[in-house]
Enzyme design. Structure first.
Site, PDB file in Angstrom:
ATOM      1  N   ARG A  50       5.695  -4.036   7.560  1.00 48.23           N
ATOM      2  CA  ARG A  50       4.833  -2.986   8.094  1.00 48.23           C
ATOM      3  C   ARG A  50       4.305  -2.141   6.946  1.00 48.23           C
ATOM      4  O   ARG A  50       5.095  -1.618   6.153  1.00 48.23           O
ATOM      5  CB  ARG A  50       5.617  -2.080   9.035  1.00 48.23           C
ATOM      6  CG  ARG A  50       6.305  -2.781  10.193  1.00 48.23           C
ATOM      7  CD  ARG A  50       7.190  -1.781  10.923  1.00 48.23           C
ATOM      8  NE  ARG A  50       7.917  -2.395  12.027  1.00 48.23           N
ATOM      9  CZ  ARG A  50       8.824  -1.762  12.759  1.00 48.23           C
ATOM     10  NH1 ARG A  50       9.099  -0.487  12.489  1.00 48.23           N
ATOM     11  NH2 ARG A  50       9.448  -2.379  13.754  1.00 48.23           N
ATOM     12  N   ASP A  52       2.391   1.410   6.296  1.00 48.38           N
ATOM     13  CA  ASP A  52       2.169   2.641   7.041  1.00 48.38           C
ATOM     14  C   ASP A  52       0.693   2.980   7.129  1.00 48.38           C
ATOM     15  O   ASP A  52      -0.150   2.374   6.453  1.00 48.38           O
ATOM     16  CB  ASP A  52       2.920   3.796   6.371  1.00 48.38           C
ATOM     17  CG  ASP A  52       4.432   3.644   6.454  1.00 48.38           C
ATOM     18  OD1 ASP A  52       4.906   2.958   7.383  1.00 48.38           O
ATOM     19  OD2 ASP A  52       5.133   4.203   5.593  1.00 48.38           O
ATOM     20  N   TYR A 111       4.908  -3.846  -4.468  1.00 49.30           N
ATOM     21  CA  TYR A 111       3.977  -2.754  -4.191  1.00 49.30           C
ATOM     22  C   TYR A 111       3.541  -2.128  -5.507  1.00 49.30           C
ATOM     23  O   TYR A 111       4.294  -2.115  -6.489  1.00 49.30           O
ATOM     24  CB  TYR A 111       4.642  -1.667  -3.345  1.00 49.30           C
ATOM     25  CG  TYR A 111       4.735  -1.969  -1.868  1.00 49.30           C
ATOM     26  CD1 TYR A 111       3.738  -1.543  -0.989  1.00 49.30           C
ATOM     27  CD2 TYR A 111       5.827  -2.654  -1.343  1.00 49.30           C
ATOM     28  CE1 TYR A 111       3.829  -1.794   0.373  1.00 49.30           C
ATOM     29  CE2 TYR A 111       5.920  -2.920   0.021  1.00 49.30           C
ATOM     30  CZ  TYR A 111       4.920  -2.483   0.876  1.00 49.30           C
ATOM     31  OH  TYR A 111       5.010  -2.744   2.214  1.00 49.30           O
ATOM     32  N   ARG A 197       6.826   5.362  -1.240  1.00 47.54           N
ATOM     33  CA  ARG A 197       6.202   6.677  -1.381  1.00 47.54           C
ATOM     34  C   ARG A 197       7.241   7.762  -1.657  1.00 47.54           C
ATOM     35  O   ARG A 197       6.970   8.720  -2.386  1.00 47.54           O
ATOM     36  CB  ARG A 197       5.396   7.001  -0.134  1.00 47.54           C
ATOM     37  CG  ARG A 197       4.161   6.111   0.018  1.00 47.54           C
ATOM     38  CD  ARG A 197       3.574   6.194   1.409  1.00 47.54           C
ATOM     39  NE  ARG A 197       3.152   7.548   1.722  1.00 47.54           N
ATOM     40  CZ  ARG A 197       2.885   7.968   2.957  1.00 47.54           C
ATOM     41  NH1 ARG A 197       3.012   7.127   3.990  1.00 47.54           N
ATOM     42  NH2 ARG A 197       2.515   9.211   3.168  1.00 47.54           N
TER      43      ARG A 197
END
Length: 252
Positions: A50, A52, A111, A197
């Protein structure tokens, strides 16, 4: 049933994330609707994870099943791209073994978080702009080394999620300069919701001199999200790679 992996790229700015939501447009919804229209049957897709709301993907993978064998996957790719919105693109579709799973068979995910202090109209949707002249990137990279010494990252996880474990194995983490950009790269076997994050936000505390490397370690050991830094803006984050074992892919 025949199973296929579909690889796609998207800009997440206007989406509520990858996963279908009752009150917002998701990337998954757009892809499922396009597939169902082209192949003339309801075709749910299962994503590798997933992302965000507002997070981008330079490379996302998902799988879907189809009763018949799809003869021309290049043509299907082109058909989908004609239907999908401009900010979602299918890169390729490949045949895989019947039990291959886009989420559970992923070996690693990567990422990147992009930051700059230079104003650039062309990257405003995917790069976080902020003052960087006083940021201690050497100190932040020293703090990154601590990530390899732990497996429980509860301190960087969104609260009240439904996962059974907060353990992850981080294989790569660090900051590098790329022209006008500073880029944080992190690769792991899995990620928790909001994890990247939150890690970047806590590293910012180190970079600004508000926390030491030892503070960073203590934050991880606390297993308490309230001890960590803020979550940085979603716009700077992108999923850039997902790897799978070779044996999942059928030779065509």
């Amino acid at each position: 049933m025949n199973r296929y992996f579909i690889y796609l790229t998207y800009q997440g700015t206007r989406y509520c994330g990858w996963q279908r939501q009752p009150n917002g447009l998701s990337v998954q919804q757009c892809l499922e609707e396009a597939l169902s229209l082209v192949l003339r049957q309801e075709l749910p897709v299962v994503g590798a994870g997933r992302t965000d709301a507002g997070v981008h993907a330079r490379m996302m993978a998902a799988h879907f099943d189809h009763a018949g064998q799809i003869a021309d996957l290049v043509r299907l790719t082109d058909q989908l791209n004609r239907i999908l919105p401009e900010d979602i693109a299918v890169n390729k579709i490949v045949a895989v073994t019947e039990n291959a799973h886009a989420r559970f068979d992923a070996v690693s995910r990567t990422y990147k978080y992009y930051m700059t202090e230079k104003k650039n109209p062309f990257d405003r949707e995917w790069v976080c702009r902020m003052p960087l002249h006083k940021m201690d990137f050497d100190g932040m990279n020293e703090a990154c080394k601590a990530l390899f010494d732990y497996s429980d990252f509860t301190s960087f996880s969104k609260l009240h999620t439904d996962v059974k474990t907060n353990d992850c194995r981080i294989e790569e983490a660090g900051w590098e300069r790329e022209g006008d950009l500073w880029v944080f790269t992190i690769r792991a076997d899995r990620f928790l919701r909001n994890m990247v994050r939150a890690i970047v936000g806590t590293l910012w505390c180190v970079g600004r001199g508000k926390a030491t490397v030892e503070d960073f370690r203590r934050i991880i050991e606390a297993k308490d999200r309230c001890k960590a830094g803020m979550s940085v803006p979603a716009k700077g984050l992108a999923l850039t790679d997902i790897t799978y074992p070779d044996h999942l892919f059928l030779r065509t």
